[in-house]
Design an enzyme around this catalytic site. Structure first.
Site, PDB file in Angstrom:
ATOM      1  N   HIS A  65      22.494  11.105 123.681  1.00 13.87           N
ATOM      2  CA  HIS A  65      22.366   9.838 123.187  1.00 13.87           C
ATOM      3  C   HIS A  65      21.173   8.829 123.436  1.00 13.87           C
ATOM      4  O   HIS A  65      19.801   8.300 121.714  1.00 13.87           O
ATOM      5  CB  HIS A  65      23.477   9.146 122.634  1.00 13.87           C
ATOM      6  CG  HIS A  65      23.069   7.429 121.927  1.00 13.87           C
ATOM      7  ND1 HIS A  65      24.185   7.406 120.868  1.00 13.87           N
ATOM      8  CD2 HIS A  65      23.100   5.694 122.059  1.00 13.87           C
ATOM      9  CE1 HIS A  65      23.603   6.277 120.501  1.00 13.87           C
ATOM     10  NE2 HIS A  65      22.925   5.653 120.626  1.00 13.87           N
ATOM     11  N   GLU A  66      20.882   9.008 124.384  1.00 14.05           N
ATOM     12  CA  GLU A  66      19.470   7.783 125.034  1.00 14.05           C
ATOM     13  C   GLU A  66      17.740   8.892 124.792  1.00 14.05           C
ATOM     14  O   GLU A  66      17.392   8.159 124.570  1.00 14.05           O
ATOM     15  CB  GLU A  66      19.594   7.307 126.400  1.00 14.05           C
ATOM     16  CG  GLU A  66      21.207   6.500 126.922  1.00 14.05           C
ATOM     17  CD  GLU A  66      20.978   5.753 125.720  1.00 14.05           C
ATOM     18  OE1 GLU A  66      20.089   5.072 124.923  1.00 14.05           O
ATOM     19  OE2 GLU A  66      21.852   5.504 124.938  1.00 14.05           O
ATOM     20  N   HIS A  69      16.729   7.756 121.273  1.00 11.39           N
ATOM     21  CA  HIS A  69      16.295   7.288 121.452  1.00 11.39           C
ATOM     22  C   HIS A  69      14.596   7.528 121.960  1.00 11.39           C
ATOM     23  O   HIS A  69      13.562   6.943 121.110  1.00 11.39           O
ATOM     24  CB  HIS A  69      17.427   6.460 122.225  1.00 11.39           C
ATOM     25  CG  HIS A  69      18.216   4.990 121.507  1.00 11.39           C
ATOM     26  ND1 HIS A  69      17.873   3.912 120.792  1.00 11.39           N
ATOM     27  CD2 HIS A  69      19.564   5.087 122.378  1.00 11.39           C
ATOM     28  CE1 HIS A  69      18.764   3.488 119.798  1.00 11.39           C
ATOM     29  NE2 HIS A  69      20.146   4.408 121.150  1.00 11.39           N
ATOM     30  N   GLU A  96      21.620   3.513 115.910  1.00 17.08           N
ATOM     31  CA  GLU A  96      22.789   3.868 116.774  1.00 17.08           C
ATOM     32  C   GLU A  96      23.150   5.367 115.469  1.00 17.08           C
ATOM     33  O   GLU A  96      23.423   6.052 116.540  1.00 17.08           O
ATOM     34  CB  GLU A  96      23.220   2.950 116.995  1.00 17.08           C
ATOM     35  CG  GLU A  96      22.741   1.919 118.309  1.00 17.08           C
ATOM     36  CD  GLU A  96      22.406   2.143 119.682  1.00 17.08           C
ATOM     37  OE1 GLU A  96      23.948   3.146 119.766  1.00 17.08           O
ATOM     38  OE2 GLU A  96      21.267   2.198 119.386  1.00 17.08           O
TER      39      GLU A  96
END
Length: 257
Positions: A65-66, A69, A96
């Site tokens: 997930h990061e 980003h 998100e």
């Protein structure tokens, strides 16, 4: 976002933690206690932080997930489009969501999902194998598998939960088999709410008791008491059961309330 993450994943040497970071030049990975937060990406200091006190499978998804980003912040066109279309809290929500999409694409590439469906069909076994091979939680695997399932299938993860007590004098609360999470293939208008109990004589309960996989014509145990006919494929996995409900080819389009 899926295309961006898929392109990044295609150049990776593998899907382990070190390999996932391979394409982010200069970005450091740090594990540390983070309280209620699972992780964060700090673009100013080029570091991804992961909570060291959460489950490994959760750490793995958080890392993906990061990374998403970081990929998003590096794509000026996509970032500009997002800022043109959204603002404030809505912008943060969309980002998100997109990073969750990116994480799924990183950890569960389309060819892996297609391979599971080709080998096992849209079954509880396919759900379990996808979670194991991608090293993700069953709920994460469920949503990815459902998205790629063409048949009218409702997936669910069921597990024992502690039942409440109406009367303190009744003694210790027992455990009840309930739905933890569910999700349907595109076009399936039904869902099973978390906490929905599974009857003791249902194939899902029998599979948990016997620790044997079961495929049987039965029903979807909606909380309302309605029993929709379905072919049930129940695959026991440790203290839970991974389930697929194959619905009639043309289910009525009414959501479960």
């Amino acid at each position: 976002m899926r295309t961006l993450a898929t392109g990044y994943a295609a150049a990776l040497p593998g899907r382990d933690t070190h390999s996932l970071m391979h394409g982010l030049d200069g970005v450091q990975l740090t594990f540390m206690p983070m309280g209620d937060r699972d992780g964060a990406f700090d673009p100013e200091h080029n570091v991804i932080l992961i909570n060291s006190r959460v489950r490994p499978e959760r750490q793995r998804f958080t890392l993906a997930h990061e990374i998403s980003h970081a990929l998003l912040l590096g794509d000026d066109d996509l970032l500009s489009d997002l800022h043109d279309a959204f603002e404030g809290d809505r912008l943060e929500q969309v980002i998100e969501t997109l990073c969750n999409v990116g994480a799924a694409a990183l950890l569960m590439p389309t060819d892996l999902i297609a391979g599971m469906l080709a080998r096992f069909g849209p079954t509880g076994r396919a759900l379990g194998e996808l979670a194991r091979r991608a090293d993700v939680s069953a709920s994460t695997a469920l949503y990815a598998l459902a998205e790629h399932t063409d048949a009218p299938v409702l997936y669910a993860v069921c597990a024992l939960t502690r039942a409440g007590r109406d009367d303190p004098d009744d003694g210790p609360a027992g455990k009840v088999l309930t739905v933890r999470v569910s999700g349907g293939a595109p076009g399936v208008k039904y869902s099973l709410r978390p906490g929905t109990p599974v009857p003791d004589d249902h194939p899902v309960a029998v599979a948990l008791d016997t620790r044997l996989p079961i495929v049987q014509d039965s029903y979807v145990p909606f909380r309302s008491g309605r029993r929709m006919p379905a072919q049930v494929d129940a695959f026991p996995d440790r203290q839970r059961v991974l389930v697929s409900f194959r619905l009639p080819d043309r289910p009525a389009a009414r959501d479960e309330a």
